[in-house]
Motif scaffolding. Structure first.
Motif, PDB file in Angstrom:
ATOM      1  N   LEU A  97      49.738  41.866  43.166  1.00  0.00           N
ATOM      2  CA  LEU A  97      50.629  42.789  42.457  1.00  0.00           C
ATOM      3  C   LEU A  97      51.018  43.892  43.424  1.00  0.00           C
ATOM      4  O   LEU A  97      50.169  44.440  44.129  1.00  0.00           O
ATOM      5  N   VAL A  98      52.301  44.179  43.465  1.00  0.00           N
ATOM      6  CA  VAL A  98      52.806  45.247  44.328  1.00  0.00           C
ATOM      7  C   VAL A  98      53.505  46.274  43.452  1.00  0.00           C
ATOM      8  O   VAL A  98      54.397  45.935  42.665  1.00  0.00           O
ATOM      9  N   GLN A  99      53.085  47.530  43.589  1.00  0.00           N
ATOM     10  CA  GLN A  99      53.765  48.617  42.904  1.00  0.00           C
ATOM     11  C   GLN A  99      53.610  49.886  43.706  1.00  0.00           C
ATOM     12  O   GLN A  99      52.556  50.123  44.313  1.00  0.00           O
ATOM     13  N   ARG A 100      54.647  50.668  43.731  1.00  0.00           N
ATOM     14  CA  ARG A 100      54.648  51.944  44.453  1.00  0.00           C
ATOM     15  C   ARG A 100      54.114  51.779  45.880  1.00  0.00           C
ATOM     16  O   ARG A 100      53.281  52.550  46.346  1.00  0.00           O
ATOM     17  N   PHE A 101      54.571  50.720  46.556  1.00  0.00           N
ATOM     18  CA  PHE A 101      54.248  50.453  47.953  1.00  0.00           C
ATOM     19  C   PHE A 101      52.771  50.149  48.180  1.00  0.00           C
ATOM     20  O   PHE A 101      52.269  50.255  49.301  1.00  0.00           O
ATOM     21  N   THR A 102      52.057  49.745  47.152  1.00  0.00           N
ATOM     22  CA  THR A 102      50.637  49.406  47.272  1.00  0.00           C
ATOM     23  C   THR A 102      50.414  47.969  46.826  1.00  0.00           C
ATOM     24  O   THR A 102      50.924  47.559  45.788  1.00  0.00           O
ATOM     25  N   ASN A 103      49.656  47.223  47.641  1.00  0.00           N
ATOM     26  CA  ASN A 103      49.300  45.843  47.322  1.00  0.00           C
ATOM     27  C   ASN A 103      47.931  45.780  46.672  1.00  0.00           C
ATOM     28  O   ASN A 103      46.987  46.423  47.138  1.00  0.00           O
ATOM     29  N   TYR A 104      47.826  44.978  45.626  1.00  0.00           N
ATOM     30  CA  TYR A 104      46.541  44.714  44.987  1.00  0.00           C
ATOM     31  C   TYR A 104      46.312  43.205  44.985  1.00  0.00           C
ATOM     32  O   TYR A 104      47.266  42.436  44.796  1.00  0.00           O
ATOM     33  N   TRP A 105      45.037  42.806  45.150  1.00  0.00           N
ATOM     34  CA  TRP A 105      44.703  41.382  45.235  1.00  0.00           C
ATOM     35  C   TRP A 105      43.586  41.025  44.265  1.00  0.00           C
ATOM     36  O   TRP A 105      42.672  41.821  44.032  1.00  0.00           O
ATOM     37  N   GLY A 106      43.676  39.810  43.751  1.00  0.00           N
ATOM     38  CA  GLY A 106      42.576  39.268  42.986  1.00  0.00           C
ATOM     39  C   GLY A 106      41.530  38.685  43.917  1.00  0.00           C
ATOM     40  O   GLY A 106      41.694  38.670  45.144  1.00  0.00           O
ATOM     41  N   GLN A 107      40.461  38.161  43.318  1.00  0.00           N
ATOM     42  CA  GLN A 107      39.357  37.639  44.114  1.00  0.00           C
ATOM     43  C   GLN A 107      39.610  36.205  44.586  1.00  0.00           C
ATOM     44  O   GLN A 107      38.897  35.720  45.471  1.00  0.00           O
ATOM     45  N   GLY A 108      40.584  35.559  44.017  1.00  0.00           N
ATOM     46  CA  GLY A 108      40.926  34.193  44.412  1.00  0.00           C
ATOM     47  C   GLY A 108      40.293  33.155  43.517  1.00  0.00           C
ATOM     48  O   GLY A 108      39.204  33.367  42.967  1.00  0.00           O
ATOM     49  N   THR A 109      40.986  32.028  43.364  1.00  0.00           N
ATOM     50  CA  THR A 109      40.454  30.912  42.599  1.00  0.00           C
ATOM     51  C   THR A 109      40.728  29.628  43.383  1.00  0.00           C
ATOM     52  O   THR A 109      41.826  29.426  43.903  1.00  0.00           O
ATOM     53  N   GLN A 110      39.724  28.779  43.461  1.00  0.00           N
ATOM     54  CA  GLN A 110      39.834  27.562  44.272  1.00  0.00           C
ATOM     55  C   GLN A 110      40.583  26.472  43.507  1.00  0.00           C
ATOM     56  O   GLN A 110      40.277  26.190  42.340  1.00  0.00           O
ATOM     57  N   VAL A 111      41.553  25.861  44.188  1.00  0.00           N
ATOM     58  CA  VAL A 111      42.247  24.687  43.676  1.00  0.00           C
ATOM     59  C   VAL A 111      42.015  23.557  44.675  1.00  0.00           C
ATOM     60  O   VAL A 111      42.329  23.695  45.859  1.00  0.00           O
ATOM     61  N   THR A 112      41.451  22.471  44.193  1.00  0.00           N
ATOM     62  CA  THR A 112      41.185  21.311  45.036  1.00  0.00           C
ATOM     63  C   THR A 112      41.876  20.093  44.453  1.00  0.00           C
ATOM     64  O   THR A 112      41.657  19.761  43.282  1.00  0.00           O
ATOM     65  N   VAL A 113      42.713  19.467  45.263  1.00  0.00           N
ATOM     66  CA  VAL A 113      43.444  18.275  44.825  1.00  0.00           C
ATOM     67  C   VAL A 113      42.894  17.088  45.618  1.00  0.00           C
ATOM     68  O   VAL A 113      43.104  16.986  46.829  1.00  0.00           O
ATOM     69  N   SER A 114      42.183  16.242  44.930  1.00  0.00           N
ATOM     70  CA  SER A 114      41.515  15.136  45.611  1.00  0.00           C
ATOM     71  C   SER A 114      41.210  14.025  44.626  1.00  0.00           C
ATOM     72  O   SER A 114      40.952  14.276  43.448  1.00  0.00           O
ATOM     73  N   SER A 115      41.242  12.797  45.130  1.00  0.00           N
ATOM     74  CA  SER A 115      40.873  11.660  44.298  1.00  0.00           C
ATOM     75  C   SER A 115      39.401  11.316  44.497  1.00  0.00           C
ATOM     76  O   SER A 115      38.895  10.387  43.850  1.00  0.00           O
TER      77      SER A 115
END
Length: 115
Positions: A97-115
């Motif tokens: 999220l970007v607002q008033r020239f400041t970036n904010y980040w979440g902690q991340g979530t893993q996505v794995t695409v595999s058979s």
């Protein structure tokens, strides 16, 4: 201060679908942009999709036609619907999220695409 909490990652087979969610809380202003980034092992973090508060969207070429970003302004939540997933989509996905020239980040979530 702004907090971002992602959810919805996991393991999926090629061709499958996942929906990521990111809920923002704290001091949220009306003029912000939200986005999803991803980072695969050994690679730089890259922009996947972005959306402005009025709904204008942008996508990386690699996901156009497969991924859809949307947001619910009343809930301060952004979504990423991912269809036709490929092994190369495997990465940690981060909400931004970007607002008033400041970036904010979440902690991340893993996505794995595999058979």
């Amino acid at each position: 201060q702004v907090q971002l909490v992602e959810s919805g990652g996991g393991l999926v087979q090629p061709g499958g679908s996942l929906r990521l969610s990111c809920a923002a809380s704290g001091s949220i202003f009306s003029d912000n942009a939200m986005a999803w980034y991803r980072q695969a092992p050994g690679k730089q973090r890259e922009l996947v999709a972005s959306i402005l508060v009025r709904g204008h969207t942008g996508y990386a070429d690699s996901v156009k036609g497969r991924f859809t970003i949307s947001r619910d302004n009343a809930k301060n939540t952004v979504y990423l619907q991912m269809n036709s997933l490929k092994p190369e989509d495997t990465a940690v996905y981060y909400c931004n999220l970007v607002q008033r020239f400041t970036n904010y980040w979440g902690q991340g979530t893993q996505v794995t695409v595999s058979s």
